[in-house]
Design an enzyme around this catalytic site. Structure first.
Site, PDB file in Angstrom:
ATOM      1  N   HIS A 228       0.806  -1.231   0.000  1.00 13.49           N
ATOM      2  CA  HIS A 228       0.000   0.000   0.000  1.00 13.49           C
ATOM      3  C   HIS A 228       0.832   1.271   0.000  1.00 13.49           C
ATOM      4  CE1 HIS A 228      -2.707   3.099   1.691  1.00 13.49           C
ATOM      5  NE2 HIS A 228      -3.643   2.450   1.041  1.00 13.49           N
ATOM      6  N   GLU A 268      -3.527  -3.771   9.730  1.00 15.71           N
ATOM      7  CA  GLU A 268      -3.840  -2.898   8.591  1.00 15.71           C
ATOM      8  C   GLU A 268      -2.838  -1.745   8.464  1.00 15.71           C
ATOM      9  OE1 GLU A 268      -8.028  -2.327   7.351  1.00 15.71           O
ATOM     10  OE2 GLU A 268      -8.493  -2.934   9.425  1.00 15.71           O
ATOM     11  N   HIS A 270      -0.661   1.108   6.771  1.00 24.85           N
ATOM     12  CA  HIS A 270      -0.849   1.987   5.606  1.00 24.85           C
ATOM     13  C   HIS A 270       0.426   2.789   5.344  1.00 24.85           C
ATOM     14  CE1 HIS A 270      -5.010   0.939   4.947  1.00 24.85           C
ATOM     15  NE2 HIS A 270      -5.273   1.133   6.224  1.00 24.85           N
ATOM     16  N   GLU A 285      -3.981   0.905  11.184  1.00 25.37           N
ATOM     17  CA  GLU A 285      -5.374   1.315  11.345  1.00 25.37           C
ATOM     18  C   GLU A 285      -5.997   0.786  12.635  1.00 25.37           C
ATOM     19  OE1 GLU A 285      -9.300   1.839   8.494  1.00 25.37           O
ATOM     20  OE2 GLU A 285      -7.382   1.258   7.616  1.00 25.37           O
TER      21      GLU A 285
END
Length: 294
Positions: A228, A268, A270, A285
């Site tokens: 990502h 999660e 990022h 996250e």
């Protein structure tokens, strides 16, 4: 997979959603909290301050240091660019309705450049708030992240057009299609060797593009990892996050990939940044900040 200690530091609750991160001019870490509509500042001693960034639906995504000593960030939920000084004073710049700004970076011209996800534009915001839009020559491109290149241009990932775009300071746009079909590029960062690194979230690859448009792609050990964010490594490679793989990865200049497992499942990850002390920090996250120390 390499076994290197990663420590997770609490920043906010699990619902706030740390997303973007950068190292500020004050050497602190600045994060966007996408679900809370807020900005966080984390000191080297671990202390945290929060500021609301508009209403909770403002959805701040990416934050970067500006040429004026402040932090600038995109508000994808209400079509604005936010500005916050290191002592917390805020202002905002309204964009055309429906822009959906995502990535943002300081350009070579002393302005901030952003990617219009929903408007097929790359935009420019001067430090005094003047907005100029550059239309992309494709529709439905879903412009995602942006980085200043080594060639007096800004470069942007076109997620749904499967391409990387170069935007000159004169507004000229050149689109470079990716070799892998359906790769869906997201993060992009300028490397120290004059090329740019990017990640292909749908293909499970890291890519590299030179200013003349030559592209190399490096498959990850886990092609389902959904890379990502990406940031340049001072040694010539790049660090990236694997959103679905729950890892932080590194690619060296020759394309060799190492990955480091996060201690908490489904974190999660990022955005990420390389701090002045050499540690790598990633926004998770789940409400935490990951610190990888080599």
């Amino acid at each position: 997979m390499t076994s290197t200690p990663i420590r997770e530091l609490p920043v906010t609750d699990s619902q706030a959603g740390p997303y973007g991160i950068t190292t500020g001019p004050d050497a602190a870490l600045w994060l966007t909290l996408v679900h809370a509509g807020a900005i966080a500042r984390v000191e080297v001693d671990g202390s945290v301050r929060h500021w609301a960034a508009g209403d909770p639906g403002s959805r701040p995504l990416i934050v970067t240091s500006g040429p004026d000593g402040a932090l600038w960030f995109t508000r994808s939920g209400d079509d604005r660019i936010g500005r916050i000084t290191t002592d917390g004073e805020q202002s905002e710049v309204a964009l055309p309705a429906g822009t959906g700004p995502c990535g943002i970076a300081a350009g070579p011209d002393g302005a901030l450049w952003y990617a219009g996800m929903n408007s097929d534009t790359i935009g420019r915001v001067s430090t005094d708030g003047v907005v100029t839009e550059v239309p992309l020559p494709v529709t439905g491109a879903y412009a995602s992240m942006v980085a200043a290149g080594p060639d007096d241009a800004v470069w942007c990932t076109l997620n749904q057009s499967n391409a990387i775009a170069r935007v000159g300071m004169d507004g000229a746009v050149r689109v470079h299609p990716l070799p892998t079909e359906g790769a869906a590029p997201v993060g992009i960062a300028a490397g120290v060797d004059g090329a740019l690194w990017f990640v292909e979230i749908a293909a499970g690859q890291v890519g590299r593009i030179t200013p003349d448009g030559r592209i190399e792609e490096y498959p990850l050990p886990d092609r389902t990892a959904r890379p990502h964010g990406i940031v340049a490594d001072p040694s010539g490679g790049a660090w990236f996050t694997e959103w679905a793989g729950n890892r932080i990865g590194h690619v060296d200049p020759a394309g060799r990939v190492d990955t480091y497992e996060l201690p908490t499942p489904n974190s999660e990850p990022h955005g990420l940044t390389v701090a002045p002390d050499g540690n790598i920090y990633a926004a998770l996250e789940n409400g935490h900040l990951a610190r990888l120390t080599l």
